[in-house]
Write an enzyme that holds these catalytic residues in place. Structure first.
Site, PDB file in Angstrom:
ATOM      1  N   GLY A  29       0.830  -1.195   0.000  1.00 15.60           N
ATOM      2  CA  GLY A  29       0.000   0.000   0.000  1.00 15.60           C
ATOM      3  C   GLY A  29       0.860   1.239   0.000  1.00 15.60           C
ATOM      4  N   ALA A  31       2.098   2.957   2.420  1.00 13.83           N
ATOM      5  CA  ALA A  31       3.217   2.917   3.358  1.00 13.83           C
ATOM      6  C   ALA A  31       4.353   2.067   2.802  1.00 13.83           C
ATOM      7  CB  ALA A  31       2.752   2.381   4.709  1.00 13.83           C
ATOM      8  N   LYS A  53       0.632  -9.674  -0.545  1.00 18.07           N
ATOM      9  CA  LYS A  53      -0.245 -10.835  -0.415  1.00 18.07           C
ATOM     10  C   LYS A  53      -1.062 -11.100  -1.673  1.00 18.07           C
ATOM     11  CE  LYS A  53      -3.422 -12.595   3.095  1.00 18.07           C
ATOM     12  NZ  LYS A  53      -4.088 -12.230   4.363  1.00 18.07           N
ATOM     13  N   THR A  61      -5.072   0.624   0.315  1.00 16.85           N
ATOM     14  CA  THR A  61      -4.894   1.984  -0.189  1.00 16.85           C
ATOM     15  C   THR A  61      -5.821   2.283  -1.355  1.00 16.85           C
ATOM     16  OG1 THR A  61      -2.609   2.196   0.583  1.00 16.85           O
ATOM     17  CG2 THR A  61      -3.257   3.562  -1.290  1.00 16.85           C
ATOM     18  N   ARG A  62      -5.956   1.348  -2.255  1.00 17.87           N
ATOM     19  CA  ARG A  62      -6.748   1.608  -3.463  1.00 17.87           C
ATOM     20  C   ARG A  62      -8.221   1.842  -3.160  1.00 17.87           C
ATOM     21  NH1 ARG A  62      -8.883  -3.703  -5.688  1.00 17.87           N
ATOM     22  NH2 ARG A  62      -9.237  -2.548  -7.623  1.00 17.87           N
ATOM     23  N   GLU A 132     -13.535  17.108   5.673  1.00 15.55           N
ATOM     24  CA  GLU A 132     -14.172  15.893   6.163  1.00 15.55           C
ATOM     25  C   GLU A 132     -14.397  16.010   7.662  1.00 15.55           C
ATOM     26  OE1 GLU A 132     -12.247  12.304   4.984  1.00 15.55           O
ATOM     27  OE2 GLU A 132     -12.193  12.832   2.865  1.00 15.55           O
ATOM     28  N   ASP A 231      -2.422  -9.927   9.509  1.00 13.90           N
ATOM     29  CA  ASP A 231      -1.204 -10.736   9.440  1.00 13.90           C
ATOM     30  C   ASP A 231      -0.007 -10.063  10.115  1.00 13.90           C
ATOM     31  OD1 ASP A 231      -2.756 -12.453   7.851  1.00 13.90           O
ATOM     32  OD2 ASP A 231      -2.164 -11.386   6.031  1.00 13.90           O
ATOM     33  N   HIS A 252     -16.453   2.955  10.494  1.00 13.76           N
ATOM     34  CA  HIS A 252     -16.844   4.074   9.637  1.00 13.76           C
ATOM     35  C   HIS A 252     -18.355   4.246   9.743  1.00 13.76           C
ATOM     36  CE1 HIS A 252     -17.233   6.795   6.289  1.00 13.76           C
ATOM     37  NE2 HIS A 252     -15.909   6.851   6.196  1.00 13.76           N
ATOM     38  N   ARG A 301     -15.435  10.781  13.633  1.00 10.80           N
ATOM     39  CA  ARG A 301     -16.086   9.538  13.254  1.00 10.80           C
ATOM     40  C   ARG A 301     -16.703   8.782  14.424  1.00 10.80           C
ATOM     41  NH1 ARG A 301     -11.896   7.178   8.687  1.00 10.80           N
ATOM     42  NH2 ARG A 301     -12.590   8.543   7.017  1.00 10.80           N
ATOM     43  N   HIS A 362     -13.725  -0.423  10.089  1.00 14.57           N
ATOM     44  CA  HIS A 362     -13.019   0.329   9.066  1.00 14.57           C
ATOM     45  C   HIS A 362     -11.510   0.394   9.297  1.00 14.57           C
ATOM     46  CE1 HIS A 362     -12.394   3.220   5.912  1.00 14.57           C
ATOM     47  NE2 HIS A 362     -12.019   4.179   6.749  1.00 14.57           N
ATOM     48  N   ARG A 397      -9.056   7.785  14.815  1.00 17.27           N
ATOM     49  CA  ARG A 397      -8.340   8.446  13.716  1.00 17.27           C
ATOM     50  C   ARG A 397      -9.146   9.600  13.134  1.00 17.27           C
ATOM     51  NH1 ARG A 397      -8.175   7.709   7.916  1.00 17.27           N
ATOM     52  NH2 ARG A 397      -9.801   6.128   8.109  1.00 17.27           N
TER      53      ARG A 397
END
Length: 876
Positions: A29, A31, A53, A61-62, A132, A231, A252, A301, A362, A397
């Site tokens: 991702g 990171a 994986k 990320t996507r 946001e 993992d 979320h 959130r 989330h 977060r």
């Protein structure tokens, strides 16, 4: 609530092949790929290996829709971004980590743009910024309207393709490899393939970076992709790393509701939709957020998720609605094309329909505990992104801080590994040995003919830790139990029920074969067990952790973190008060350091830096070659010359930390005492290899600090009885200032400023820049009211104007004894006086007898000779 037994290793076949690298990054991702790219740019000759994986473009990320938060608007400030983040984190953010995020974030985002990521812009070409939940400014950049993650992933994958970074796809990481010192030395993994590199293998590397993403699949309904099975956290636990605050799982608030029986990955409705003006309503059309929080639908959130759950409970509904019908079709199609398409796929037209939403699992705010450089408690093992607990997120977060965290801390890890903190060795191209096991899907394998890939000397050793696997059929039951009793709403009864169910799932009447499904299920049960235990322990409601039976936040008892480690004796949980940094030093050493005004955590960081310089992947090769692993000895730390000792707690900390607690010490004297040649200062006992490996760092610090104390003692003796004090300056070695100034105190001296912020000191260049000494004085006083002001003068005629301005201390630079005597009479007690420049031990008493208050001696710290101290093994 106890944690059931957890295997320390996954049952798996022995590795059939080995690959060597300088750095192995697990995860692809934002990171992981940012880190790989940054490290490759820092060291183009290095072998960087990315293990993923799925395919390189897969991962969490996507799926990120909203965007990346960063201060780019001139009207915005890092302080405001920091404040919003701290509020969202509900008291548990590490403020230093957040400050790193918000100050380094804008440049990290610009680097991402420079690497090819294309974000949405307005007609003038400027980046479009939106808002946001939890943000009080427009600071979210986005791409493709609501496809930010997809664009970021595209750009990073493309960059990796041109950077010479090797990738192993379809590979599930299994366990961490360690060397004889307990340092990370690589990973075992299973490649689901049928090519040259498939089945279980090993990657050996000087540094291992976990960037494995989240663990949302532990719940039945989540926004996370199917690969997010925890993992990285499970591997870190089995490796003995500290895992922190797993109870803080963010749900979320607005996930598309597809029916009560819907499970697996659910479509996310980005917070940016509310940022653009959508509102939450119940079945009656009532806007319920306006009475909940000042930011209404844009509250943090956890606030929104709880409000939705309360509304659902009050009305008996299983979802609420998001109303964005006022957007119109054009805005839906251009600003939120992905969400618009997903809604249409499920028979909902958001242009004319209310969108049904409900909270779903989330983001994990907790994870593998790291410091500000991404280092875990296992040397050589790093963590970055959602798998890590950097302290940025606290208990909840803030929206769109996750991608930013990945960018910022990936760069920090790359820099730290490059500086040698984990130890590196040049392995050259990838090498493979052994016969691969049979697999099912082809995996890429680039090898050098004739090369060998044996584990290097000092590398991974035999591992006899207990192993275990969970029946893969338990996966859906784990998820069901977690969603029913450990999700948004939790209580003692529900958590206890889940805990009992998880224990029962550990037993199966049939043998469990090692395979991807059983490994993933074991990981899920591992993280679920720790999560439930932590949620049961934290008896309060805070952030994304909501206890129905303890509905209030309780700072008096729970302003702290829950750390879990896994040992041979089983898992243990420790409550750590917020703000306290763990050092793993003996309590007595920590106490002595703190009482000396030294920060134990800062000392540990210094010791780790010294270790990185001294011990690379091969270890202390001489000690490893000449000393049996099971030999132990007692050694005496002995003074070879007369002097004043300083730094014994520091040396003890070095022996303890560098040996991972295997060495114990007994101090025979105290810091500040005068010692004679031949006197034993400390006795150290433990493994001989550890003694000799830690010796140099411990003695380097002890001899240096004792040399400073000894020289200071000579100056103190020279002015004894005069009323003048000996003090130091800022002429210290970088990183050693606190220790060196402590050594001055041990020698009987006093400290001047610790930093440029403690007090204002106007010197000749400041006077020139300001246009005069009085002008400089007034400028400082206006800028820093209440701060002590000192002024350095080199002529007597400068003294009176400075006194008139109200100087509290005057530094007399390079004054003769006669000039000092005149200055003392002139000042007549109206300010403190310091003599500096041109001082020697021979003239010290004459200077002191003029009546000055201080003699400033820069030589104390910048040129004191070390006191000769040695380590003598007693032998057997």
């Amino acid at each position: 609530m106890s944690i059931p037994a957890i295997p320390q290793r996954l049952t798996a076949p022995a590795p059939g092949w080995t690959v060597q690298a300088d750095v192995v990054v697990v995860g692809s991702g934002i990171a992981g790929l940012t880190l790989a790219l940054r490290y490759a740019s820092l060291d183009p000759a290095a072998k960087v290996l990315v293990v993923t994986k799925d395919v390189l473009s897969s991962g969490s990320t996507r799926w990120a829709q909203g965007g990346i938060a960063a201060v780019l608007d001139p009207a915005d400030t890092p302080a405001e971004h920091l404040s919003d983040t701290l509020v969202a984190g509900v008291g548990l953010c590490d403020e230093e980590a957040v400050r790193v995020l918000v100050t380094e974030g804008p440049d990290a985002l610009r680097d991402l743009i420079a690497s090819g990521a294309r974000f949405d812009t307005d007609a003038s070409g400027a980046l479009q910024l939106t808002r946001e939940g939890g943000h009080r400014r427009d600071r979210i950049v986005h791409a493709g309207g609501d496809a930010t993650g997809a664009e970021v992933q595209r750009a990073l994958v493309q960059a990796v393709g041109g950077a010479g970074i090797e990738v192993i796809e379809h590979a599930l990481v299994l366990d961490l490899l360690k060397d004889a010192r307990g340092h990370a030395a690589g990973v075992t993994l299973h490649v689901m393939g049928e090519g040259e590199r498939d089945g279980v293998g090993a990657v050996t590397a000087g540094a291992v970076v976990l960037a494995t993403g989240g663990m949302g699949q532990v719940y039945a309904a989540t926004t996370n992709p199917v690969v997010s099975t925890g993992d990285g956290v499970a591997l870190a636990l089995r490796a003995g790393a500290v895992v922190r605050d797993l109870e803080f799982v963010q749900f979320h608030p607005t996930v598309l509701w597809l029916g009560e029986d819907s499970t697996g990955q659910q479509p996310l409705i980005s917070e940016a939709v509310r940022g653009e003006g959508a509102v939450l309503v119940d079945a009656d059309g009532t806007r319920f957020m306006r009475d909940v929080h000042e930011l209404a639908d844009l509250a943090p959130r956890d606030v929104v998720a709880k409000a939705i759950m309360r509304r659902m409970r009050a009305t008996g509904a299983d979802h609420v609605y998001l109303d964005a019908r006022h957007f119109g079709e054009e805005k839906w199609r251009t600003r939120f094309p992905t969400i618009h398409a997903v809604c249409r796929e499920h028979g909902i037209d958001p242009v004319v329909d209310l969108v049904p939403v409900a909270p779903a699992a989330h983001y994990a705010s907790g994870g593998v505990r790291t410091d500000l450089r991404g280092r875990t408690s296992v040397p050589g093992l790093y963590a970055c992104g959602e798998v890590a607990c950097t302290g940025v997120h606290g208990a909840n977060r803030l929206a769109s801080n996750s991608l930013l965290e990945g960018l910022v801390f990936a760069a920090r890890i790359a820099a730290d590994v490059h500086a040698g903190s984990a130890g590196r060795s040049a392995h050259g191209p990838s090498t493979v040995t052994g016969t691969p096991d049979a697999g099912t899907v082809e995996a890429d394998a680039r090898t050098d003919a004739g090369a060998t890939g044996d584990v290097p000397a000092g590398g991974p050793i035999g591992d006899d830790r207990p192993t275990g696997l969970i029946d893969p059929r338990a996966r859906t039951r784990i998820q069901g139990h977690m969603s029913r009793g450990a999700s948004v709403l939790r209580g003692q009864e529900s958590l206890a029920e889940v805990s009992r169910a998880l224990v029962n799932l550990r037993w199966t009447p049939v043998a469990v074969e090692p395979c991807t499904e059983s490994w993933e299920t074991t990981n899920l049960l591992t993280v679920a067990s720790v999560l439930v235990a932590a949620a049961g322990r934290r008896q309060e409601t805070r952030g994304s952790h909501w206890r129905e039976d303890f509905p209030e936040r309780n700072d008096e008892r729970w302003l702290g973190h829950l750390d879990v480690t896994l040992t041979a004796e089983g898992p243990t949980m420790t409550y750590v008060p917020h703000g306290r940094r763990e050092t793993a030093l003996p309590h007595r050493v920590e106490t002595d350091l703190a009482e000396a005004g030294l920060d134990p955590a800062a000392l540990v960081a210094l010791l780790e830096s010294a270790e990185a310089e001294d011990v690379w992947q091969g270890g202390d090769v001489t000690s490893l070659a000449t000393i049996p692993a099971d030999r132990t000895d007692t050694a005496d730390v002995v003074a070879r010359a007369d002097g004043v000792v300083a730094g014994l707690p520091v040396a003890e900390a070095a022996f303890s930390h560098l040996s991972r607690g295997r060495l114990t010490a007994e101090r025979r004297v105290k810091d500040g005492e005068r010692v004679a040649a031949g006197e034993v200062l400390m006795t150290v006992t433990g493994p001989t290899r550890d003694l000799l490996t830690a010796e140099r760092t411990a003695l380097n610090l002890l001899t240096h600090l004792s040399g400073i104390a000894t020289l200071t003692g000579r100056w103190v003796d020279a002015v004894a009885g005069t009323g003048a004090a000996i003090r130091d300056s800022r002429k210290t070695l970088p990183g050693l200032r606190a220790l060196e100034k402590y050594a001055v105190r041990c020698g009987g001296g006093t400290n001047h400023r610790m930093s440029l912020s403690d007090a204002a000191l106007i010197k000749d260049n400041h006077v020139v820049a300001a246009g005069g000494v009085a002008e400089a004085f007034r400028a400082v006083r206006d800028a820093c009211p209440g701060l002590p002001i000192e002024v350095e003068v080199d002529r007597i005629d400068q003294i009176e104007p400075v006194l008139a301005e109200g100087a509290e201390e005057i530094l007399l630079d390079n004054f003769t004894v006669e000039e000092l005597t005149r200055a003392v009479r002139l000042v007549d007690g109206r300010a403190r006086l310091e003599s500096s420049g041109g001082l020697t031990l021979r003239t010290a008493r004459d200077v002191a007898e003029t009546g000055v208050d201080y003699l400033a001696v820069g030589a104390l710290t910048h040129s004191a000779p070390a006191l000769d101290i040695a380590l003598d093994l007693r032998g057997n």
